[in-house]
Design a protein around this motif. Structure first.
Motif, short mmCIF file in Angstrom:
data_model
loop_
_atom_site.label_atom_id
_atom_site.label_comp_id
_atom_site.label_asym_id
_atom_site.label_seq_id
_atom_site.Cartn_x
_atom_site.Cartn_y
_atom_site.Cartn_z
N TRP A 146 -35.76 76.52 -34.74
CA TRP A 146 -35.14 77.75 -34.27
C TRP A 146 -33.62 77.61 -34.09
O TRP A 146 -32.89 78.59 -34.21
CB TRP A 146 -35.76 78.20 -32.95
N ILE A 147 -33.14 76.42 -33.82
CA ILE A 147 -31.73 76.24 -33.44
C ILE A 147 -30.75 76.87 -34.44
O ILE A 147 -29.85 77.62 -34.04
CB ILE A 147 -31.41 74.75 -33.19
N THR A 200 -38.61 74.40 -31.55
CA THR A 200 -37.25 74.44 -31.00
C THR A 200 -36.21 74.00 -32.03
O THR A 200 -35.19 74.66 -32.22
CB THR A 200 -37.16 73.55 -29.75
N TYR A 213 -25.81 78.83 -25.84
CA TYR A 213 -27.19 78.43 -25.55
C TYR A 213 -27.97 79.57 -24.90
O TYR A 213 -29.15 79.77 -25.19
CB TYR A 213 -27.22 77.18 -24.67
N ASN A 228 -31.50 81.99 -27.07
CA ASN A 228 -32.89 82.27 -26.72
C ASN A 228 -33.38 83.46 -27.54
O ASN A 228 -32.63 84.41 -27.77
CB ASN A 228 -33.01 82.57 -25.23
N PRO A 247 -41.12 69.70 -24.06
CA PRO A 247 -41.17 69.62 -25.53
C PRO A 247 -42.33 68.77 -26.05
O PRO A 247 -42.15 67.63 -26.48
CB PRO A 247 -39.81 69.02 -25.90
N MET A 252 -36.28 79.32 -23.98
CA MET A 252 -36.10 78.12 -24.81
C MET A 252 -34.95 77.24 -24.34
O MET A 252 -35.11 76.02 -24.23
CB MET A 252 -35.89 78.53 -26.27
N PHE A 253 -33.79 77.84 -24.05
CA PHE A 253 -32.61 77.07 -23.67
C PHE A 253 -32.03 77.59 -22.36
O PHE A 253 -31.99 78.80 -22.13
CB PHE A 253 -31.52 77.15 -24.74
N LEU A 299 -33.18 72.25 -22.26
CA LEU A 299 -34.48 72.77 -22.67
C LEU A 299 -35.25 73.35 -21.50
O LEU A 299 -35.32 72.76 -20.42
CB LEU A 299 -35.30 71.68 -23.35
N VAL A 341 -43.87 72.23 -29.57
CA VAL A 341 -42.72 72.93 -28.98
C VAL A 341 -41.42 72.34 -29.50
O VAL A 341 -40.46 73.06 -29.80
CB VAL A 341 -42.77 72.86 -27.44
N ALA A 342 -41.36 71.01 -29.63
CA ALA A 342 -40.16 70.35 -30.14
C ALA A 342 -39.86 70.79 -31.57
O ALA A 342 -38.71 71.07 -31.92
CB ALA A 342 -40.33 68.84 -30.08
N GLN A 354 -38.69 74.52 -21.78
CA GLN A 354 -40.10 74.13 -21.82
C GLN A 354 -40.26 72.63 -22.07
O GLN A 354 -39.40 72.00 -22.69
CB GLN A 354 -40.82 74.89 -22.94
#
Length: 494
Positions: A250-251, A247, A421, A425, A239, A405-406, A235, A243-244, A237
């Motif tokens: 979004w995955i 994230t 990963y 992003n 979290p 992000m990643f 990660l 944000v968590a 940022q």
């Protein structure tokens, strides 16, 4: 809060090297008062996405318990939801390799000025000691860390419960400090940010309260005890709950997008990959003048790149508009299958590798990353000098990237997922800067030693990237991040 004066009243103009200080962590040494982001980081790295969702879903209940029932109850639930069943060795590894970078980005400047001025430093925290001890001792200069102790079963896994006397809040903090210190040598100064810190602060000769400081700028990197050169984890940022949530949502979208981007890079002709990446949200910036393609009657150009991710050779080829063969010390089977360019693994036998590189240069241009491993922070690791003896036409290339992000690299994780990963992003970017080809007088052919050539290129690339040169190596990286000497990779890294 009127029981103790604000921390601004604690004088640091005189030397306090002969005195001692005891400080809380969250909300005191750190600007943020919530430990949720650090538990989430640990959960994401040790237990994956599903466990991270569980932690996020129980976080509202944690907040209610913490603020309306008791701090201890909220922290107990946080510990159970995030750490139950996790091997202690994994928790220790995350605490050493992932958490410090995020913690240090949140360091309170006023508290740090006071804390760092004392000779003996003690951190007293409700956090599990195992999560913060590495940070406090290695990066904050603490002599002792007193924290909540986790229960561990006979298999070396955290049970999710805590040892007696329980979570260190209120009177438990004061008792733990009394047990750790000689009653006649209690700390001179106690620092805290809330009423549950008052019991341990009363044991000290002086006590000071740290007011809320979320709007205060954190301590600049230049004022830290030491820089963070090696950092792991996926990660980018910190979290926070919002944000968590973003994230995790979004995955699945990001994974589909990554598959499309990888397919474009693997299946399309390299001459149009640059444009395909732009259409798919991947930004590629090319600076400098790339050399022309090698002719049939000439040896290939050797491109010497700074190493940011496994995708460096792909983006170099993208910038050139043609495929360039690459040599690497390790590559996963999946990356080898998906790679649109020829990738050759080196053996780490100097003579065998030298012969292989010479043969590849006879076939055409070649790219190599002489750091031997990736480094995320603005540092260049020591360059291997092997390449300098093998080519006359050497072009340094500064590679840099941006991810929101990643991270596209991880020492502890399966390297086959690194490209996924990176491309997960929302809008990742790569910057490829071609430097001038080395003149003959700066090559081995012109009389320079291989080490002089390697050092010259390292300094040139560091200057373009505004990075710092180091003498650290791949072994130093793996020793710092996964606790080995670098000679043996973790099970998932091959």
């Amino acid at each position: 809060m009127a029981e103790f004066p604000p921390i601004e009243k604690c004088g640091t103009t005189i030397s306090r090297e002969s005195e001692s200080v005891a400080s809380d962590l969250d909300g005191t040494l750190l600007r943020g008062r919530s430990s949720f982001p650090y538990f989430f980081l640990t959960t994401f790295e040790t237990s994956g996405i599903l466990r991270s969702w569980l932690l996020l879903l129980v976080s509202p209940l944690v907040w209610l318990l913490y603020h309306f029932i008791s701090e201890a109850a909220g922290i107990k639930l946080l510990i159970f939801a995030s750490l139950a069943g996790v091997p202690v060795s994994q928790i220790e590894c995350i605490a050493r390799s992932v958490l410090p970078r995020f913690y240090l980005q949140d360091l309170n400047p006023e508290t740090w000025k006071v804390f760092s001025s004392f000779g003996k430093k003690i951190v007293v925290t409700a956090n599990p000691r195992i999560l913060v001890e590495s940070l406090c001792k290695e990066f904050l200069g603490a002599d002792e860390v007193i924290g909540t102790e986790l229960e561990v079963d006979n298999r070396g896994r955290a049970t999710g419960f805590v040892k007696s006397p329980g979570v260190l809040v209120g009177e438990n903090k004061a008792k733990a400090l009394l047990q750790a210190c000689d009653p006649e040598q209690l700390p001179d100064v106690g620092l805290g940010d809330r009423q549950t810190d008052f019991p341990f602060m009363k044991l000290c000769k002086e006590g000071y309260v740290v007011p809320p400081s979320n709007n205060v700028e954190p301590v600049p990197k230049s004022q830290l005890l030491k820089p963070i050169i090696f950092h792991d984890g996926r990660l980018v940022q910190l979290p926070t709950p919002l944000v968590a949530l973003v994230t995790l949502l979004w995955i699945p979208v990001g994974f589909v997008l990554a598959c499309l981007r990888i397919a474009a890079g693997s299946l399309l002709p390299m001459s149009i990959v640059y444009h395909a990446f732009w259409l798919l949200g991947v930004r590629v910036t090319v600076k400098g003048t790339p050399p022309p393609r090698a002719t049939k009657n000439s040896r290939g150009v050797l491109f010497i790149c700074s190493h940011r991710t496994l995708l460096d050779p792909i983006f170099l080829s993208c910038a050139l508009g043609r495929g360039v063969s690459a040599v690497t010390y390790s590559v996963s089977r999946l990356s080898e299958i998906l790679s649109p360019i020829k990738t050759v693994a080196l053996s780490r036998n100097r003579y065998k590798d030298a012969a292989q590189i010479r043969e590849l240069l006879k076939e055409g241009d070649l790219v190599i990353c002489p750091e031997g491993t990736t480094c995320r922070e603005p540092f260049l690791l020591r360059f291997s000098a092997l390449f300098a003896e093998l080519a006359d036409d050497i072009v340094p290339v500064a590679m840099d990237n941006r991810m929101s992000m990643f991270h596209g690299t991880a020492a502890r994780a399966w390297k086959g997922m690194d490209p996924f990963y990176f491309f997960m992003n929302p809008s990742p970017s790569y910057e490829v800067t071609f430097l001038q080809q080395l003149p003959e007088e700066l090559t081995c052919k012109g009389g320079k030693s291989s080490h002089e050539v390697a050092n010259h290129i390292q300094r040139a690339l560091a200057g373009v990237l505004d990075f710092e040169c180091t003498n650290l190596t791949r072994k130093d990286k793996y020793k710092a991040l996964v606790g080995t000497d670098g000679s043996v990779e973790t099970k998932k890294s091959t």
